[in-house]
Design a protein around this motif. Structure first.
Motif, short mmCIF file in Angstrom:
data_model
loop_
_atom_site.label_atom_id
_atom_site.label_comp_id
_atom_site.label_asym_id
_atom_site.label_seq_id
_atom_site.Cartn_x
_atom_site.Cartn_y
_atom_site.Cartn_z
N GLU A 26 6.01 -5.60 3.14
CA GLU A 26 7.41 -5.72 3.57
C GLU A 26 7.77 -4.62 4.56
OE1 GLU A 26 6.61 -5.54 0.17
OE2 GLU A 26 6.59 -7.70 -0.10
N ILE A 27 7.37 -3.38 4.24
CA ILE A 27 7.67 -2.25 5.13
C ILE A 27 6.93 -2.42 6.46
CG2 ILE A 27 7.40 0.25 5.43
CD1 ILE A 27 7.90 0.54 2.43
N LYS A 28 5.68 -2.83 6.35
CA LYS A 28 4.86 -3.04 7.54
C LYS A 28 5.51 -4.10 8.44
CE LYS A 28 -0.01 -3.69 8.72
NZ LYS A 28 -1.35 -3.91 8.17
N GLU A 29 5.98 -5.20 7.84
CA GLU A 29 6.61 -6.26 8.62
C GLU A 29 7.91 -5.79 9.24
OE1 GLU A 29 8.31 -10.79 8.08
OE2 GLU A 29 6.94 -9.99 6.57
N GLU A 30 8.70 -4.99 8.50
CA GLU A 30 9.96 -4.47 9.03
C GLU A 30 9.71 -3.55 10.22
OE1 GLU A 30 13.68 -1.67 7.63
OE2 GLU A 30 12.56 -2.76 6.09
N ILE A 31 8.72 -2.68 10.11
CA ILE A 31 8.38 -1.77 11.21
C ILE A 31 7.89 -2.58 12.41
CG2 ILE A 31 6.85 0.08 11.95
CD1 ILE A 31 6.98 1.15 9.07
N MET A 32 7.04 -3.59 12.16
CA MET A 32 6.53 -4.43 13.25
C MET A 32 7.69 -5.14 13.95
SD MET A 32 2.98 -6.05 11.75
CE MET A 32 2.76 -7.14 13.13
N ASN A 33 8.66 -5.65 13.16
CA ASN A 33 9.82 -6.32 13.76
C ASN A 33 10.64 -5.36 14.62
OD1 ASN A 33 9.17 -8.79 12.65
ND2 ASN A 33 10.46 -8.52 10.85
#
Length: 163
Positions: A26-33
């Motif tokens: 989830e954190i990885k996806e948020e940072i990628m976004n």
């Protein structure tokens, strides 16, 4: 904070390589976004800048054309005025004329050759051989799998398209 596009894309690549144990999905996806949004913003500014540059380049080309035409027009006027002045001085049988601004002189021009190419014998023509690589033909051969010594097909280049 002003981050370059290069830094953003590097951060994105590094983020993709982070093991799942070090960061939750989830954190990885948020940072990628967040990084992708920053890249989109930077890309929008780049598109604006490229379009502006393209408009300026088009205007400069038009101005170059206008100035070239104007220069050519001035050169023709210059040549016509000189020819007219020579004709007048020859008609008046004057070889030179002194003025407050300078001296004008005429003299016999060196002999020149006028030719009619349509009736001129071919021995008086020079042939020029122009060598040019036919890249289109070479590309076709390479795509067909035929080896061409001294040439190779390069497919690792990219073009940018702004719409």
């Amino acid at each position: 904070m002003n981050i370059s596009l290069y830094e953003m894309t590097n951060d994105l690549v590094e983020l993709m390589d982070v093991p799942i144990e070090e960061m939750t999905p989830e954190i990885k996806e948020e940072i990628m976004n967040n990084i992708m949004e920053m890249i989109k913003g930077k890309s929008e500014n780049t598109i604006k800048y490229l379009r502006n540059m393209e408009t300026r380049i088009t205007a400069l080309k038009a101005e170059e054309k206008r100035i070239k035409e104007y220069r050519q027009s001035e050169e023709k006027k210059y040549d016509r005025l000189k020819k007219y002045f020579v004709e007048c001085l020859v008609k008046a049988d004057m070889k030179s004329l002194d003025t407050n601004l300078g001296k004008i002189c005429i003299r016999k021009a060196p002999a020149s050759v006028e030719v009619n190419e349509e009736i001129l014998h071919k021995e008086f023509f020079k042939e020029e051989i122009v060598r040019k690589v036919d890249k289109t033909y070479i590309k076709q051969l390479l795509k067909e799998g035929i080896a061409v010594e001294g040439a190779r097909l390069v497919e690792d280049k990219y073009n940018l398209s702004v719409k």
